[in-house]
Motif scaffolding. Structure first.
Motif, short mmCIF file in Angstrom:
data_model
loop_
_atom_site.label_atom_id
_atom_site.label_comp_id
_atom_site.label_asym_id
_atom_site.label_seq_id
_atom_site.Cartn_x
_atom_site.Cartn_y
_atom_site.Cartn_z
N SER A 1 -23.88 -22.45 0.99
CA SER A 1 -24.35 -21.92 -0.30
C SER A 1 -23.77 -22.74 -1.45
CB SER A 1 -24.02 -20.43 -0.45
OG SER A 1 -22.63 -20.25 -0.42
N ARG B 1 -22.23 -22.44 9.01
CA ARG B 1 -20.97 -21.72 8.82
C ARG B 1 -20.30 -21.32 10.14
NH1 ARG B 1 -21.75 -16.08 8.83
NH2 ARG B 1 -20.03 -15.68 7.41
N PHE C 1 -36.18 -14.25 7.38
CA PHE C 1 -35.03 -15.04 7.84
C PHE C 1 -33.78 -14.19 7.85
CE2 PHE C 1 -37.74 -18.64 7.12
CZ PHE C 1 -37.22 -19.64 7.91
N1 SAM Z 1 -32.55 -24.12 11.06
C1 SAM Z 1 -32.17 -23.37 12.24
C2 SAM Z 1 -32.77 -23.90 13.48
O1 SAM Z 1 -33.57 -24.87 13.41
O2 SAM Z 1 -32.44 -23.39 14.55
C3 SAM Z 1 -32.41 -21.90 12.10
C4 SAM Z 1 -31.50 -21.31 11.12
S1 SAM Z 1 -31.07 -19.62 11.35
C5 SAM Z 1 -32.54 -18.81 10.94
C6 SAM Z 1 -30.01 -19.45 9.91
C7 SAM Z 1 -28.69 -20.17 10.03
O3 SAM Z 1 -28.08 -20.17 8.74
C8 SAM Z 1 -27.71 -19.44 10.95
O4 SAM Z 1 -27.26 -20.32 11.94
C9 SAM Z 1 -26.60 -19.02 10.03
O5 SAM Z 1 -25.31 -19.02 10.63
C10 SAM Z 1 -26.69 -20.05 8.93
N2 SAM Z 1 -26.08 -19.68 7.65
C11 SAM Z 1 -26.15 -18.50 6.98
N3 SAM Z 1 -25.43 -18.56 5.84
C12 SAM Z 1 -24.90 -19.83 5.78
C13 SAM Z 1 -24.06 -20.51 4.85
N4 SAM Z 1 -23.61 -19.93 3.73
N5 SAM Z 1 -23.72 -21.78 5.12
C14 SAM Z 1 -24.16 -22.41 6.25
N6 SAM Z 1 -24.95 -21.81 7.17
C15 SAM Z 1 -25.33 -20.54 6.94
#
Ligand code: SAM
Length: 212
Positions: A133, A105, A201
């Motif tokens: 989502s 996002r 998370f």
């Molecule tokens: N997979 C990542 C990595 O390898 O670095 C770590 C992910 S981090 C814990 C969570 C991510 O989910 C964040 O970058 C956040 O912006 C994203 N996020 C949260 N809600 C989201 C949504 N509705 N759609 C897309 N991304 C989302």
């Protein structure tokens, strides 16, 4: 990553229960240092989550390993990841699957992840700026779905985009509390749920980030 760092990195993964050799090989081949910038780059090989841009985090390597192992990715699979973040998890998935779609996002994280994938020549990853989502209806169904942000419940649109026989791994629970990692399998007759382990998370947030 030097030899010593690599040994310690793999030892930490194994001691946390990451035993699938394909997952260990994929994680050995992707240098976590490429996904961590600035002050924290010298801690890239520690088994700990670290801050990235936009107030987000790159997950702990052991958690990345356990989630990847639980997803049981096969070479011909199409995988959807929600929450690109640094891009580290998507890079590992790209070594195991035929194609990876990853949705983020925050526009800045999308841009930076694309640059890293290009530099590492990981050409089977598509990064999409959007609200994960809702999933990615145009590319559905998916063989595997991994959500890397915590939802209160497994999101309905993502469950609907899981192919029969497909697996989804998602952290479920309130964002400020310990959450459970849940594995959902779509069978012929419906959905099966398994609780795997406690995790923590950042939350899955509907809509786009403040940077558009
Ligand atoms: N997979 C990542 C990595 O390898 O670095 C770590 C992910 S981090 C814990 C969570 C991510 O989910 C964040 O970058 C956040 O912006 C994203 N996020 C949260 N809600 C989201 C949504 N509705 N759609 C897309 N991304 C989302």
């Amino acid at each position: 990553m030097d030899r010593e760092q690599k040994m310690q990195f793999l030892f930490a993964l194994r001691s946390r229960g990451v035993t699938d050799q394909r997952v260990l090989t994929a994680m050995e081949s992707i240098d976590r240092g490429a996904f961590v910038r600035g002050l924290f780059s010298e801690r890239a090989y520690e088994d700990t989550p670290l801050p990235i841009a936009c107030g987000q985090t790159i997950s702990q390597p052991a958690v990345v390993g356990l989630m990847t192992q639980a997803l049981n990715v096969r070479p011909r699979d199409t995988v959807l990841e929600i929450g690109t973040g640094s891009g580290y998890q998507a890079a590992i998935l790209s070594k195991l699957a035929r194609r990876v779609y990853t949705v983020e996002r925050h526009r800045r994280l999308v841009r930076e992840a694309r640059q890293i994938f290009e530099a590492l020549d990981l050409s089977n990853i598509t990064v999409i700026h959007g609200d994960g989502s809702r999933g990615l209806p145009d590319q559905a169904p998916f063989d595997r779905i991994m959500v890397t942000a915590a939802a209160e419940d497994p999101p309905g649109p993502l469950l609907a985009q899981l192919r029969e026989g497909g697996i989804m791994v998602v952290p479920v629970g309130q964002s400020d509390a310990v959450q459970s990692l849940i594995k959902v399998t779509r069978t012929e007759t419906g959905l099966e749920y398994d609780e795997l382990c406690p995790v923590r998370f950042v939350p899955l947030i509907e809509g786009l980030g403040q940077d558009g």
